[in-house]
Design a protein around this motif. Structure first.
Motif, short mmCIF file in Angstrom:
data_model
loop_
_atom_site.label_atom_id
_atom_site.label_comp_id
_atom_site.label_asym_id
_atom_site.label_seq_id
_atom_site.Cartn_x
_atom_site.Cartn_y
_atom_site.Cartn_z
N TYR A 25 50.77 43.26 39.52
CA TYR A 25 49.91 42.13 39.13
C TYR A 25 49.99 41.82 37.65
CZ TYR A 25 45.64 39.68 37.77
OH TYR A 25 44.75 38.80 37.20
N VAL A 29 50.90 38.11 36.36
CA VAL A 29 49.90 37.22 35.79
C VAL A 29 50.24 36.81 34.36
CG1 VAL A 29 48.27 38.86 34.69
CG2 VAL A 29 47.40 36.82 35.88
N TYR A 120 41.70 38.16 37.95
CA TYR A 120 42.30 36.85 38.10
C TYR A 120 41.25 35.75 38.00
CZ TYR A 120 44.97 32.93 39.93
OH TYR A 120 45.58 31.70 40.07
N CYS A 125 43.77 33.91 35.82
CA CYS A 125 44.18 32.56 36.22
C CYS A 125 44.54 31.72 35.01
CB CYS A 125 43.08 31.89 37.04
SG CYS A 125 41.50 31.71 36.16
#
Length: 238
Positions: A25, A29, A120, A125
């Protein structure tokens, strides 16, 4: 549960996918997708609506609240110079809160399903889709929830007459931060300071993401030694 070799489908709602990336992740990200149209978060239209906020909602909602708290201190007898001092102090304290949240919470390393999912939602995000204009400022409902513990902390730190003005200053600092953050991504600054801050922040997004945590100033990056390297900052401005 982490799914081995999981691939995120950008054409489907993302929030409940990213947790499956596990240790991958963090790498995923921090590989930004530069697109003004953000991804869909949830299948539910209701929850999706709550994740989107236009920038002008922040001053529209919170500046009257700032005025209300300042008026409370004035009504309790706090003289105007003292009110102004408390507001400046509140803004100053906010800059430290801004830096601390960005460095220690927004950039926390996660690898579990719910850790990745939570990260996130609060900040990941933004790094994945840094130009998503509807997810650059904090949703008012979430801000309202966070205001409660912050206000009671301020009350413990100050007197009954100074607490509202001090909190109002901190809240004003937050408004300045969120509006500035939006402008650094989508504005075209002409002043030297604004241009520097834009370069500084975009350097954090696209070159050195573990440094340069200040948004409205570089003060705390200087204090805590998290200024980005000079050469990297120069390259990012070209």
């Amino acid at each position: 549960m982490v799914v081995q070799n999981f691939t995120v489908d950008l054409n489907k709602p993302l929030v409940f996918q990213v947790g499956h990336l596990g240790e991958a992740y963090q790498e995923w990200v921090h590989q930004p997708i530069v697109c003004k149209e953000g991804p869909r978060f949830f299948a539910s239209d209701f929850w999706e609506f709550l994740t989107r906020t236009v920038w002008w909602v922040v001053p529209l909602i919170w500046l009257p609240v700032v005025c209300w708290f300042v008026a409370m201190s004035v009504q309790m007898g706090l003289v105007i110079p003292h009110v102004a001092l408390m507001m400046v102090l509140g803004i100053f304290i906010w800059t430290l809160v801004e830096y601390s949240l960005h460095r220690f919470l927004f950039h926390i390393n996660t690898k579990t399903y719910w850790g990745n999912t939570g990260h996130y939602l609060i900040h990941g995000c933004h790094h994945k889709h840094p130009m998503d204009g509807l997810r650059l400022v904090f949703p008012p409902a979430a801000t309202a929830v966070l205001c409660v513990p912050f206000y009671y902390t301020v009350k413990l730190m100050s007197t009954p007459t100074t607490a509202p003005a001090l909190f109002g200053g901190g809240l004003l600092g937050y408004v300045i931060y969120d509006v500035t953050h939006y402008f650094l991504h989508h504005g075209q600054p002409t002043g030297e300071v604004a241009r520097f801050l834009k370069r500084y922040h975009l350097n954090h997004h696209f070159r050195i993401q573990n440094r340069g945590f200040g948004i409205t100033s570089t003060l705390w990056d200087m204090v805590f030694g998290t200024l980005p390297g000079y050469k990297a900052a120069e390259k990012s401005s070209r």
